[in-house]
Design a protein around this motif. Structure first.
Motif, mmCIF file in Angstrom:
data_model
loop_
_atom_site.group_PDB
_atom_site.id
_atom_site.type_symbol
_atom_site.label_atom_id
_atom_site.label_comp_id
_atom_site.label_asym_id
_atom_site.label_seq_id
_atom_site.Cartn_x
_atom_site.Cartn_y
_atom_site.Cartn_z
ATOM 1 N N CYS A 66 8.584 -9.651 -56.339
ATOM 2 C CA CYS A 66 9.024 -9.349 -54.984
ATOM 3 C C CYS A 66 10.298 -10.146 -54.750
ATOM 4 C CB CYS A 66 7.942 -9.722 -53.975
ATOM 5 S SG CYS A 66 8.320 -9.175 -52.306
ATOM 6 N N ALA A 67 11.405 -9.464 -54.590
ATOM 7 C CA ALA A 67 12.691 -10.135 -54.463
ATOM 8 C C ALA A 67 13.658 -9.185 -53.783
ATOM 9 C CB ALA A 67 13.215 -10.552 -55.843
ATOM 10 N N GLN A 68 14.942 -9.542 -53.797
ATOM 11 C CA GLN A 68 15.968 -8.660 -53.257
ATOM 12 C C GLN A 68 17.146 -8.686 -54.212
ATOM 13 O OE1 GLN A 68 14.906 -7.124 -50.431
ATOM 14 N NE2 GLN A 68 16.576 -5.679 -50.735
ATOM 15 N N ASP A 69 16.899 -8.207 -55.442
ATOM 16 C CA ASP A 69 17.914 -8.242 -56.491
ATOM 17 C C ASP A 69 17.689 -7.052 -57.419
ATOM 18 O OD1 ASP A 69 19.663 -8.769 -58.544
ATOM 19 O OD2 ASP A 69 19.213 -10.900 -58.655
ATOM 20 N N SER A 70 18.585 -6.096 -57.368
ATOM 21 C CA SER A 70 18.420 -4.869 -58.156
ATOM 22 C C SER A 70 18.521 -5.113 -59.657
ATOM 23 C CB SER A 70 19.456 -3.823 -57.734
ATOM 24 O OG SER A 70 20.773 -4.330 -57.893
ATOM 25 N N ASP A 71 18.937 -6.309 -60.088
ATOM 26 C CA ASP A 71 18.988 -6.605 -61.524
ATOM 27 C C ASP A 71 17.617 -6.487 -62.171
ATOM 28 O OD1 ASP A 71 21.660 -7.025 -61.324
ATOM 29 O OD2 ASP A 71 21.588 -9.199 -61.503
ATOM 30 N N PHE A 72 16.557 -6.661 -61.387
ATOM 31 C CA PHE A 72 15.210 -6.571 -61.959
ATOM 32 C C PHE A 72 14.864 -5.155 -62.402
ATOM 33 C CE2 PHE A 72 14.584 -10.484 -59.333
ATOM 34 C CZ PHE A 72 14.315 -11.333 -60.384
ATOM 35 N N LEU A 73 15.663 -4.176 -61.979
ATOM 36 C CA LEU A 73 15.455 -2.802 -62.431
ATOM 37 C C LEU A 73 15.897 -2.614 -63.881
ATOM 38 C CD1 LEU A 73 16.722 -0.862 -59.295
ATOM 39 C CD2 LEU A 73 14.366 -1.002 -60.099
ATOM 40 N N LEU A 74 16.630 -3.572 -64.427
ATOM 41 C CA LEU A 74 17.154 -3.446 -65.785
ATOM 42 C C LEU A 74 16.207 -4.014 -66.837
ATOM 43 C CD1 LEU A 74 20.856 -4.517 -65.060
ATOM 44 C CD2 LEU A 74 19.879 -2.214 -65.061
ATOM 45 N N HIS A 75 15.169 -4.732 -66.415
ATOM 46 C CA HIS A 75 14.253 -5.371 -67.359
ATOM 47 C C HIS A 75 13.079 -4.450 -67.673
ATOM 48 C CE1 HIS A 75 16.097 -9.410 -67.139
ATOM 49 N NE2 HIS A 75 16.370 -9.078 -65.893
ATOM 50 N N ALA A 76 12.749 -4.350 -68.944
ATOM 51 C CA ALA A 76 11.612 -3.529 -69.360
ATOM 52 C C ALA A 76 10.300 -4.187 -68.957
ATOM 53 C CB ALA A 76 11.644 -3.315 -70.869
ATOM 54 N N ASP A 77 9.300 -3.366 -68.629
ATOM 55 C CA ASP A 77 7.938 -3.812 -68.308
ATOM 56 C C ASP A 77 7.885 -4.698 -67.073
ATOM 57 O OD1 ASP A 77 6.884 -2.507 -70.599
ATOM 58 O OD2 ASP A 77 7.486 -4.198 -71.850
ATOM 59 N N VAL A 78 8.850 -4.541 -66.175
ATOM 60 C CA VAL A 78 8.853 -5.290 -64.923
ATOM 61 C C VAL A 78 8.656 -4.316 -63.769
ATOM 62 C CG1 VAL A 78 10.336 -6.522 -63.292
ATOM 63 C CG2 VAL A 78 10.221 -7.264 -65.660
ATOM 64 N N LEU A 79 7.716 -4.625 -62.893
ATOM 65 C CA LEU A 79 7.496 -3.852 -61.677
ATOM 66 C C LEU A 79 8.110 -4.631 -60.523
ATOM 67 C CD1 LEU A 79 3.789 -2.730 -62.229
ATOM 68 C CD2 LEU A 79 5.883 -1.440 -62.691
ATOM 69 N N TYR A 80 9.059 -4.009 -59.837
ATOM 70 C CA TYR A 80 9.887 -4.693 -58.847
ATOM 71 C C TYR A 80 9.652 -4.096 -57.464
ATOM 72 C CZ TYR A 80 14.268 -5.511 -56.252
ATOM 73 O OH TYR A 80 15.196 -5.815 -55.301
ATOM 74 N N VAL A 81 9.353 -4.965 -56.493
ATOM 75 C CA VAL A 81 9.156 -4.550 -55.108
ATOM 76 C C VAL A 81 10.191 -5.258 -54.237
ATOM 77 C CG1 VAL A 81 7.560 -4.441 -53.158
ATOM 78 C CG2 VAL A 81 6.674 -4.272 -55.498
ATOM 79 N N PRO A 82 11.197 -4.550 -53.733
ATOM 80 C CA PRO A 82 12.162 -5.183 -52.834
ATOM 81 C C PRO A 82 11.483 -5.655 -51.545
ATOM 82 C CG PRO A 82 12.989 -3.078 -53.649
ATOM 83 C CD PRO A 82 11.536 -3.146 -54.018
ATOM 84 N N PHE A 83 11.956 -6.757 -50.997
ATOM 85 C CA PHE A 83 11.394 -7.264 -49.749
ATOM 86 C C PHE A 83 11.396 -6.183 -48.671
ATOM 87 C CE2 PHE A 83 12.340 -11.748 -51.130
ATOM 88 C CZ PHE A 83 11.026 -12.197 -51.031
ATOM 89 N N ARG A 84 12.479 -5.414 -48.607
ATOM 90 C CA ARG A 84 12.583 -4.413 -47.549
ATOM 91 C C ARG A 84 11.579 -3.276 -47.733
ATOM 92 N NH1 ARG A 84 17.259 -3.538 -50.665
ATOM 93 N NH2 ARG A 84 17.193 -1.600 -51.869
ATOM 94 N N ASP A 85 11.015 -3.142 -48.925
ATOM 95 C CA ASP A 85 10.048 -2.076 -49.187
ATOM 96 C C ASP A 85 8.606 -2.591 -49.189
ATOM 97 O OD1 ASP A 85 12.129 -0.338 -49.453
ATOM 98 O OD2 ASP A 85 12.157 -0.336 -51.636
ATOM 99 N N LEU A 86 8.389 -3.797 -48.670
ATOM 100 C CA LEU A 86 7.055 -4.398 -48.642
ATOM 101 C C LEU A 86 6.573 -4.518 -47.209
ATOM 102 C CD1 LEU A 86 4.706 -5.951 -50.089
ATOM 103 C CD2 LEU A 86 6.022 -8.037 -49.631
ATOM 104 N N SER A 87 5.326 -4.145 -46.978
ATOM 105 C CA SER A 87 4.703 -4.303 -45.663
ATOM 106 C C SER A 87 3.352 -4.980 -45.843
ATOM 107 C CB SER A 87 4.500 -2.945 -44.982
ATOM 108 O OG SER A 87 5.737 -2.321 -44.728
ATOM 109 N N LEU A 88 3.035 -5.905 -44.932
ATOM 110 C CA LEU A 88 1.747 -6.579 -44.917
ATOM 111 C C LEU A 88 1.054 -6.179 -43.619
ATOM 112 C CD1 LEU A 88 2.962 -10.073 -46.175
ATOM 113 C CD2 LEU A 88 1.754 -8.328 -47.493
#
Length: 202
Positions: free
Chosen positions: A136-158
């Motif tokens: 959970c972060a705000q950095d699109s670089d995580f989309l470039l890593h294999a086997d990583v599931l990325y949730v942007p802060f803006r796309d997370l709701s509690l």
């Protein structure tokens, strides 16, 4: 502001970005606690002093922060309004983050250099081991890593948890390199890159 929205908390005051450390502390602790109440086990990664950033990039960011402070000071002196997004970060923001994370009882990984690589590597290793792991972060670089599931802060709701005994549900849009490649490819089979052979003439 993103954390407050995700936690269902009232908006930060306009002074918070300038040094409302109590409000920042409340936002961080509430966000991390609600992740835990949703059944998640957060771990926070902090950058170390060693950095691979180029000297020019560091200087550019330093100038950018100085420009924000200068613009804000000018606005205060002549009475102009300024957008919250244009306000400079509090001087001790990182120190406050570290204190608040510790107060929330969350595990911390203090990296030697930039945390991005270590975070992506740990998440990918956990995923390959069959564990559920998300960044959970705000950095699109995580989309470039294999086997990583990325949730942007803006796309997370509690959701929930506002009353005692009320459960908390974490919902978010999960991105991955495979999903991004599928969207970009439009379902077509991709041509492998490399040296192409010239067709033989008959």
């Amino acid at each position: 502001p993103t954390w407050h929205a995700a936690c269902g908390l009232p908006p930060l005051s306009w002074l918070a970005p300038l040094g409302g450390y109590a409000e920042i502390h409340c936002a961080i602790v509430s966000f991390l606690n609600r992740l835990q109440w949703a059944g998640l086990v957060p771990t926070v990664y902090f950058d170390g002093r060693a950095t691979r950033l180029k000297t020019a990039t560091i200087a550019h960011r330093r100038r950018g922060r100085a420009d924000l402070y200068e613009a804000f000071q000018a606005a205060c002196m002549d009475g102009r309004t300024i957008a919250v997004s244009k306000m400079p970060d509090p001087a001790m923001l990182l120190e406050q983050c570290e204190y608040s994370v510790a107060a929330a009882g969350v595990d911390v990984v203090q990296c030697v250099g930039e945390a991005d690589h270590d975070l992506a590597h740990a998440c990918a290793a956990a995923t390959r081991a069959g564990e559920s792991c998300f960044i959970c972060a705000q950095d699109s670089d995580f989309l470039l890593h294999a086997d990583v599931l990325y949730v942007p802060f803006r796309d997370l709701s509690l959701l929930g948890g506002h009353e005692e005994g009320d459960a908390v549900v974490a919902m978010g849009r999960v991105w991955s390199r495979m999903l991004l490649a599928s969207i970009a490819g439009g379902g077509r089979r991709q041509q492998p890159l490399g040296r192409r052979r010239r067709p033989r003439r008959r």
